[in-house]
Design a protein around this motif. Structure first.
Motif, mmCIF file in Angstrom:
data_model
loop_
_atom_site.group_PDB
_atom_site.id
_atom_site.type_symbol
_atom_site.label_atom_id
_atom_site.label_comp_id
_atom_site.label_asym_id
_atom_site.label_seq_id
_atom_site.Cartn_x
_atom_site.Cartn_y
_atom_site.Cartn_z
ATOM 1 N N TYR A 1 -6.827 -1.557 -1.500
ATOM 2 C CA TYR A 1 -5.494 -2.106 -1.201
ATOM 3 C C TYR A 1 -5.506 -3.625 -1.320
ATOM 4 C CZ TYR A 1 -3.909 2.423 0.702
ATOM 5 O OH TYR A 1 -3.548 3.743 0.864
ATOM 6 N N PRO B 1 0.508 5.710 -5.293
ATOM 7 C CA PRO B 1 0.666 7.168 -5.244
ATOM 8 C C PRO B 1 -0.490 7.838 -4.497
ATOM 9 C CG PRO B 1 1.057 6.342 -7.466
ATOM 10 C CD PRO B 1 0.504 5.200 -6.669
ATOM 11 N N ALA B 2 -0.158 8.866 -3.703
ATOM 12 C CA ALA B 2 -1.159 9.561 -2.882
ATOM 13 C C ALA B 2 -2.286 10.118 -3.737
ATOM 14 C CB ALA B 2 -0.490 10.677 -2.085
ATOM 15 N N GLU B 3 -1.955 10.595 -4.963
ATOM 16 C CA GLU B 3 -3.009 11.190 -5.800
ATOM 17 C C GLU B 3 -4.045 10.162 -6.243
ATOM 18 O OE1 GLU B 3 0.740 10.914 -8.509
ATOM 19 O OE2 GLU B 3 0.274 11.439 -6.423
ATOM 20 N N ILE C 1 -5.005 7.545 -4.376
ATOM 21 C CA ILE C 1 -5.855 7.324 -3.197
ATOM 22 C C ILE C 1 -6.790 8.522 -2.984
ATOM 23 C CG2 ILE C 1 -5.825 7.007 -0.665
ATOM 24 C CD1 ILE C 1 -5.091 4.498 -2.424
ATOM 25 N N ASP C 2 -6.263 9.740 -3.155
ATOM 26 C CA ASP C 2 -7.105 10.939 -3.011
ATOM 27 C C ASP C 2 -8.256 10.906 -4.022
ATOM 28 O OD1 ASP C 2 -5.460 11.783 -1.003
ATOM 29 O OD2 ASP C 2 -4.324 13.208 -2.244
ATOM 30 N N HIS C 3 -7.935 10.525 -5.263
ATOM 31 C CA HIS C 3 -8.963 10.446 -6.310
ATOM 32 C C HIS C 3 -10.008 9.384 -5.956
ATOM 33 C CE1 HIS C 3 -10.839 10.485 -10.245
ATOM 34 N NE2 HIS C 3 -10.647 9.179 -10.325
ATOM 35 N N SER D 1 0.830 -1.211 0.000
ATOM 36 C CA SER D 1 0.000 0.000 0.000
ATOM 37 C C SER D 1 0.866 1.265 0.000
ATOM 38 C CB SER D 1 -0.951 0.000 1.196
ATOM 39 O OG SER D 1 -0.227 -0.151 2.401
ATOM 40 N N GLU D 2 2.099 1.171 0.535
ATOM 41 C CA GLU D 2 3.000 2.333 0.560
ATOM 42 C C GLU D 2 3.388 2.778 -0.853
ATOM 43 O OE1 GLU D 2 4.082 -0.440 2.736
ATOM 44 O OE2 GLU D 2 2.814 0.538 4.225
ATOM 45 N N GLU D 3 3.316 1.861 -1.817
ATOM 46 C CA GLU D 3 3.707 2.191 -3.194
ATOM 47 C C GLU D 3 2.623 2.925 -3.972
ATOM 48 O OE1 GLU D 3 4.996 -1.106 -5.521
ATOM 49 O OE2 GLU D 3 6.801 -1.419 -4.349
ATOM 50 N N ASP E 1 -12.807 5.003 4.089
ATOM 51 C CA ASP E 1 -11.717 4.207 4.687
ATOM 52 C C ASP E 1 -11.899 2.721 4.388
ATOM 53 O OD1 ASP E 1 -10.559 6.479 5.697
ATOM 54 O OD2 ASP E 1 -11.324 6.218 7.750
ATOM 55 N N ARG F 1 -10.784 8.249 -3.055
ATOM 56 C CA ARG F 1 -11.559 8.722 -1.895
ATOM 57 C C ARG F 1 -12.688 9.667 -2.350
ATOM 58 N NH1 ARG F 1 -10.788 8.500 3.501
ATOM 59 N NH2 ARG F 1 -8.811 7.406 3.333
#
Length: 198
Positions: free
Chosen positions: A153, A116-118, A120-122, A112-114, A146, A124
């Motif tokens: 993931y 990209p934040a964008e 996950i933001d999208h 899950s660390e791999e 969540d 969400r």
């Protein structure tokens, strides 16, 4: 206090691959209950494995899996600390299992660390918009997001996936169990999945 026989210790050793003294201690601790002793050793092994996860893993092997129709293939780099462990049957088995998992479940990332934040933001935002369409209360949207991100993931990250052989076991747990047995850190470094016509 239960009587702990040599036969019980041997049986526990065969079932867990843990040393005789640790097996005897576990049986004493669990008053001779074999299943509780197995769980006790697994928990202890997992605790030890967590410490080993900080160590460098600079040896290892590349594993391959080619599907029977030769239209799907996987390359996987699995790392450990020593060449000795890389040659063990348990390490080889784990490598082949992971390559088959990648072929069947098609993860996009190792962990899950791999992700990209964008992304996950999208995800969400999309999830919240869907929840609003479903007339879910505004106060519940973060909790719903969540839960669905955790599902994302589980579907897209190898370590979070459920094993294709046993859905009660996550891939990360399989790796931790092998670390506990072999006494070395083991890491999935990278993988590639190839499909003809994709």
């Amino acid at each position: 206090m239960a009587d702990i026989t040599a036969k019980m210790v041997m049986e526990l050793r065969e079932r867990t691959q843990v040393g005789m003294m640790d097996c005897k201690k576990a049986l004493l601790e669990c008053e001779g209950d074999m299943q509780k002793a197995i769980d006790f050793l697994r928990e202890k092994g997992i605790a030890k494995a967590a410490k080993k996860a900080e160590r460098d893993a600079k040896e290892g092997r590349v594993f391959t899996y080619i599907h029977s129709n030769a239209k799907l293939g996987v390359l996987l780099e699995l790392d450990c600390e020593t060449d000795f462990v890389a040659n063990t049957e348990q390490f080889q088995t784990l490598g082949h299992e992971l390559a088959m998992q990648i072929a069947a479940a098609n993860p996009a990332y190792v962990s899950s660390e791999e992700v990209p934040a964008e992304i996950i933001d999208h995800e969400r935002e999309v999830i919240k918009a869907q929840a609003r369409e479903e007339k879910k209360p505004e106060a519940m949207l973060d909790k719903i997001a969540d839960g669905r991100i955790a599902k994302y993931y589980e579907e897209n990250c190898l370590l979070n996936q459920k094993s294709i052989r046993d859905s009660s076991v996550k891939i990360n747990d399989m790796i931790i169990e092998t670390i506990a047995k072999l006494g070395e850190n083991i890491k999935v470094k990278r993988f590639a999945r190839f499909t003809i016509g994709a």
